[in-house]
Enzyme design. Structure first.
Site, short mmCIF file in Angstrom:
data_model
loop_
_atom_site.label_atom_id
_atom_site.label_comp_id
_atom_site.label_asym_id
_atom_site.label_seq_id
_atom_site.Cartn_x
_atom_site.Cartn_y
_atom_site.Cartn_z
N GLU A 66 -32.82 -23.32 -48.81
CA GLU A 66 -31.74 -24.23 -48.41
C GLU A 66 -31.20 -25.07 -49.57
OE1 GLU A 66 -33.52 -26.33 -45.15
OE2 GLU A 66 -32.94 -24.80 -43.69
N GLU B 228 -53.89 -14.30 -46.93
CA GLU B 228 -54.21 -15.61 -47.46
C GLU B 228 -55.61 -15.70 -48.08
OE1 GLU B 228 -56.07 -18.52 -44.19
OE2 GLU B 228 -53.98 -18.07 -43.78
#
Length: 268
Positions: free
Chosen positions: A79, A110
């Protein structure tokens, strides 16, 4: 390590609650998040100042995380260019498991302590840059490994976690610990913990962009004009700043391509 994020919910027999009771419970928990963030403002300020100083000298900001935390980092990074008109490589979000993991969980992604550094190598990360690790637990191996190796290479490190202490905090020059307490659904850290991380990310990237001169007054003067709504917003900004009518402002925006350039050219 005592992880508050994994402690049992304060609510019992949730499956027996009415819809309204479930919503009220979630809302009551959410109300606590902003106050938890408020307690961490001194830490957030230190991280923000350090990142801004690096970026003023040409550095970049990287986020690494897994699952919800990783997705939030990708969202924040993605963004920045449309909002502030900055290059796409100024703020980079990396998620364990690659872009596939944005939409679909990647098994065991992960748990690889070496993979984050490998992922960062694709961007030639160096000592000019900053690395912020995102993990509600504060223990995610992918993030721990990335931060530790980055530190060994002289890269500034920070983190946003929802437990106090832990290996991710230990691997960060500028840790941010926002302890929001047990989740409404036990261990569902996409809820309060995710909200807390999102709030801190909003603060971090926005305050950094302000420090980099990407906000004038209270306006996003460098935003990308990618749709009719944003063109209209930019036109109104110019009209307000220069005290001219909408049509003349629209003509200036079309000519110069950005609010900043249109205003500067008209005032020069």
């Amino acid at each position: 390590m005592n992880r508050v994020t994994e402690q049992e919910s304060n609510y019992k027999h949730i499956e027996k609650m009415s819809v309204l009771e479930v919503l009220q419970g979630i809302n009551n928990e959410d109300k606590q998040v902003a106050f938890a963030v408020e307690k961490s403002l001194p830490q957030i300020a230190k991280l923000t100042t350090a990142v801004a100083d690096k970026m003023k000298k040409g550095g970049r900001l990287f986020y690494i995380g897994a699952g919800t935390s990783g997705r939030l980092g990708v969202v924040d990074a993605s963004e920045c260019p449309p909002t502030y008109g900055v290059p796409f490589d100024w703020v980079v979000g990396i998620i364990a498991g690659g872009d596939t993991a944005i939409r679909k969980a990647v098994e065991n992604a992960e748990d690889d302590v070496a993979q984050a550094w490998k992922d960062l190598q694709e961007f030639n990360i160096n000592e000019k840059d900053c690395l912020v690790g995102l993990a509600a637990s504060g223990t995610t191996p992918y993030v721990v490994g990335g931060l530790n190796i980055a530190r060994q290479h002289g890269i500034l490190t920070g983190c946003i976690v929802c437990n106090e202490g832990g290996p991710i905090v230990a691997g960060s020059d500028f840790p941010v610990e926002v302890v929001v307490g047990p989740e409404f659904i036990t261990g569902s850290t996409r809820m309060k913990s995710g909200t807390a991380q999102k709030l801190v990310l909003n603060m971090l990237s926005t305050a950094v962009m302000v420090q980099l001169g990407r906000v004038v007054g209270n306006k996003m003067v460098d935003m990308q004009l990618t749709n009719h709504k944003l063109v209209d917003r930019g036109t109104l900004m110019i009209a307000d700043e220069l005290k001219i009518n909408y049509e003349d402002a629209a003509e200036l925006l079309s000519k110069y391509g950005s609010v900043r350039k249109a205003v500067e050219a008209s005032k020069s």
